[in-house]
Write a protein that holds these residues in place. Structure first.
Motif, PDB file in Angstrom:
ATOM      1  N   SER A  74       0.742  -1.135   0.226  1.00 26.51           N
ATOM      2  CA  SER A  74      -0.101  -0.274   0.407  1.00 26.51           C
ATOM      3  C   SER A  74       0.833   1.197   0.182  1.00 26.51           C
ATOM      4  CB  SER A  74      -0.697  -0.037   0.920  1.00 26.51           C
ATOM      5  OG  SER A  74      -2.261  -0.778   1.227  1.00 26.51           O
ATOM      6  N   HIS A  75       2.127   1.153   0.390  1.00 28.67           N
ATOM      7  CA  HIS A  75       3.182   2.246   0.751  1.00 28.67           C
ATOM      8  C   HIS A  75       3.564   2.750  -0.240  1.00 28.67           C
ATOM      9  CE1 HIS A  75       1.891   2.749   4.809  1.00 28.67           C
ATOM     10  NE2 HIS A  75       2.966   4.273   4.503  1.00 28.67           N
ATOM     11  N   GLY A  76       3.433   1.459  -2.121  1.00 29.69           N
ATOM     12  CA  GLY A  76       4.497   1.117  -3.118  1.00 29.69           C
ATOM     13  C   GLY A  76       5.247   0.254  -3.527  1.00 29.69           C
ATOM     14  N   TYR A  77       5.353  -0.102  -3.007  1.00 23.89           N
ATOM     15  CA  TYR A  77       6.913  -1.093  -3.034  1.00 23.89           C
ATOM     16  C   TYR A  77       5.971  -2.128  -2.894  1.00 23.89           C
ATOM     17  CZ  TYR A  77       9.214   2.231   0.084  1.00 23.89           C
ATOM     18  OH  TYR A  77      10.564   2.730   0.013  1.00 23.89           O
ATOM     19  N   HIS A  78       5.659  -2.660  -4.621  1.00 24.10           N
ATOM     20  CA  HIS A  78       5.074  -3.929  -5.063  1.00 24.10           C
ATOM     21  C   HIS A  78       6.547  -4.898  -5.876  1.00 24.10           C
ATOM     22  CE1 HIS A  78       1.994   0.028  -6.187  1.00 24.10           C
ATOM     23  NE2 HIS A  78       2.065  -1.060  -4.900  1.00 24.10           N
ATOM     24  N   ASN A  79       7.499  -4.808  -5.591  1.00 21.74           N
ATOM     25  CA  ASN A  79       8.355  -5.537  -6.344  1.00 21.74           C
ATOM     26  C   ASN A  79       8.645  -6.298  -5.359  1.00 21.74           C
ATOM     27  OD1 ASN A  79       8.318  -5.148  -9.053  1.00 21.74           O
ATOM     28  ND2 ASN A  79       8.848  -3.316  -8.209  1.00 21.74           N
ATOM     29  N   ASN A  80       8.109  -6.720  -4.175  1.00 17.05           N
ATOM     30  CA  ASN A  80       8.744  -7.076  -2.465  1.00 17.05           C
ATOM     31  C   ASN A  80       9.013  -8.904  -3.028  1.00 17.05           C
ATOM     32  OD1 ASN A  80       8.952  -4.800  -1.316  1.00 17.05           O
ATOM     33  ND2 ASN A  80       6.983  -4.997  -0.945  1.00 17.05           N
ATOM     34  N   ILE A  81      10.047  -9.543  -1.607  1.00 14.37           N
ATOM     35  CA  ILE A  81      10.157 -11.079  -2.024  1.00 14.37           C
ATOM     36  C   ILE A  81      10.209 -10.556  -0.533  1.00 14.37           C
ATOM     37  CG2 ILE A  81      12.185 -12.721  -2.535  1.00 14.37           C
ATOM     38  CD1 ILE A  81      13.283 -10.416  -3.936  1.00 14.37           C
ATOM     39  N   LEU A  82       9.853 -11.766  -0.679  1.00 13.41           N
ATOM     40  CA  LEU A  82       9.117 -13.121   0.608  1.00 13.41           C
ATOM     41  C   LEU A  82      10.454 -14.450   0.366  1.00 13.41           C
ATOM     42  CD1 LEU A  82       8.185 -13.692   3.657  1.00 13.41           C
ATOM     43  CD2 LEU A  82       6.513 -14.908   2.394  1.00 13.41           C
ATOM     44  N   ILE A  83      11.316 -14.726   1.007  1.00 13.39           N
ATOM     45  CA  ILE A  83      11.811 -15.710   1.837  1.00 13.39           C
ATOM     46  C   ILE A  83      11.318 -17.410   2.190  1.00 13.39           C
ATOM     47  CG2 ILE A  83      14.229 -16.692   2.285  1.00 13.39           C
ATOM     48  CD1 ILE A  83      14.445 -14.084  -0.182  1.00 13.39           C
ATOM     49  N   ALA A  84      11.349 -17.876   1.894  1.00 14.15           N
ATOM     50  CA  ALA A  84      10.829 -18.991   2.015  1.00 14.15           C
ATOM     51  C   ALA A  84      11.704 -19.440   3.079  1.00 14.15           C
ATOM     52  CB  ALA A  84      10.441 -20.052   0.884  1.00 14.15           C
ATOM     53  N   GLY A  85      10.948 -20.256   4.233  1.00 20.30           N
ATOM     54  CA  GLY A  85      11.613 -20.816   4.950  1.00 20.30           C
ATOM     55  C   GLY A  85      12.430 -19.349   6.375  1.00 20.30           C
ATOM     56  N   ALA A  86      12.175 -18.511   5.818  1.00 18.11           N
ATOM     57  CA  ALA A  86      12.627 -17.678   7.052  1.00 18.11           C
ATOM     58  C   ALA A  86      11.857 -16.769   7.687  1.00 18.11           C
ATOM     59  CB  ALA A  86      13.930 -16.681   6.460  1.00 18.11           C
ATOM     60  N   HIS A  87      10.482 -17.067   7.748  1.00 15.30           N
ATOM     61  CA  HIS A  87       9.743 -16.810   8.063  1.00 15.30           C
ATOM     62  C   HIS A  87       8.809 -17.944   8.888  1.00 15.30           C
ATOM     63  CE1 HIS A  87       5.787 -17.487   5.722  1.00 15.30           C
ATOM     64  NE2 HIS A  87       6.758 -18.073   4.630  1.00 15.30           N
ATOM     65  N   SER A  88       8.415 -17.348  10.100  1.00 18.30           N
ATOM     66  CA  SER A  88       7.317 -18.394  11.205  1.00 18.30           C
ATOM     67  C   SER A  88       6.446 -17.913  11.859  1.00 18.30           C
ATOM     68  CB  SER A  88       8.215 -19.260  11.415  1.00 18.30           C
ATOM     69  OG  SER A  88       7.292 -20.748  11.782  1.00 18.30           O
ATOM     70  N   THR A  89       5.552 -18.830  12.662  1.00 20.27           N
ATOM     71  CA  THR A  89       4.803 -18.415  13.419  1.00 20.27           C
ATOM     72  C   THR A  89       4.783 -19.860  14.779  1.00 20.27           C
ATOM     73  OG1 THR A  89       2.473 -18.072  13.858  1.00 20.27           O
ATOM     74  CG2 THR A  89       2.672 -19.676  11.963  1.00 20.27           C
ATOM     75  N   ILE A  90       3.503 -19.421  15.383  1.00 23.39           N
ATOM     76  CA  ILE A  90       2.885 -20.998  16.370  1.00 23.39           C
ATOM     77  C   ILE A  90       1.737 -21.544  16.266  1.00 23.39           C
ATOM     78  CG2 ILE A  90       4.823 -19.912  18.036  1.00 23.39           C
ATOM     79  CD1 ILE A  90       2.260 -18.164  19.869  1.00 23.39           C
ATOM     80  N   ASN A  91       1.657 -22.190  16.479  1.00 16.39           N
ATOM     81  CA  ASN A  91       0.041 -23.166  16.207  1.00 16.39           C
ATOM     82  C   ASN A  91      -0.669 -22.623  17.046  1.00 16.39           C
ATOM     83  OD1 ASN A  91       1.210 -25.195  14.690  1.00 16.39           O
ATOM     84  ND2 ASN A  91       1.494 -26.332  16.416  1.00 16.39           N
TER      85      ASN A  91
END
Length: 176
Positions: A127-144
């Motif tokens: 929404s702030h205009g950053y439209h070409n971003n990347i998320l790295i698989a295996g480098a984010h997480s959560t809990i059950n």
């Protein structure tokens, strides 16, 4: 394109009490540290986002052990640390101005929790205009949660985000 590695809420709260342990936490920390090394080798800004509860009795209040950035992260003094009080790292913080002043055009996201602060910040960045971003698989997480286990939450959010709010890439593309 000038990039920044944005590490969201990788704080001790997720490593101190079994009920809060992140899914695959050891691998996630290793992957994030590899990305930090890669970023430094490529002169990419490293930004840590740190959730800060406002109430002194809250678990993640400023200065509490749970609030601190995880001790195994390869943080250096020159890394930018931005404290936030909501799920959105842009809301009420200096993040937008800092990115603009630094002429950052692309954000590389990692961190926790997938469905809360990471999700909100990824969508806000778009929404702030950053439209070409990347998320790295295996480098984010959560809990059950009571509804879904952590692995399901991660898969669901990656499905929703990919090619919409971020492009998901394997961490093997980012080796120092």
């Amino acid at each position: 394109m000038k990039q920044a590695l944005v590490i969201v809420d990788m704080q001790e709260v997720f490593f101190m009490d079994r009920k809060n342990y992140l899914f695959e936490s050891e691998q996630v920390v290793e992957n994030i540290n590899n990305l930090i090394q890669w970023a430094r080798a490529n002169d990419i800004q490293v930004i840590f986002i740190q959730h800060t509860d406002l109430g002194q009795d809250d678990e993640m209040a400023f200065g509490k052990p749970e609030w601190k950035l995880h001790n195994r992260l390869l943080k250096q003094l020159e890394d930018k640390v931005i404290q936030k009080t909501t799920w959105d790292a842009f809301y009420g913080t200096e993040l937008a101005q800092y990115l603009q002043d630094s002429m950052i055009e692309q954000l590389i996201f990692v961190g926790a929790q997938t469905e809360f602060c990471l999700d909100t910040t990824i969508r806000s960045a778009f929404s702030h205009g950053y439209h070409n971003n990347i998320l790295i698989a295996g480098a984010h997480s959560t809990i059950n949660s009571e509804a879904l286990d952590a692995e399901q939450i991660i898969k669901h959010h990656e499905y929703i985000w990919n090619n919409r709010f971020v492009n998901i890439q394997p961490n093997t593309n980012f080796q120092a």
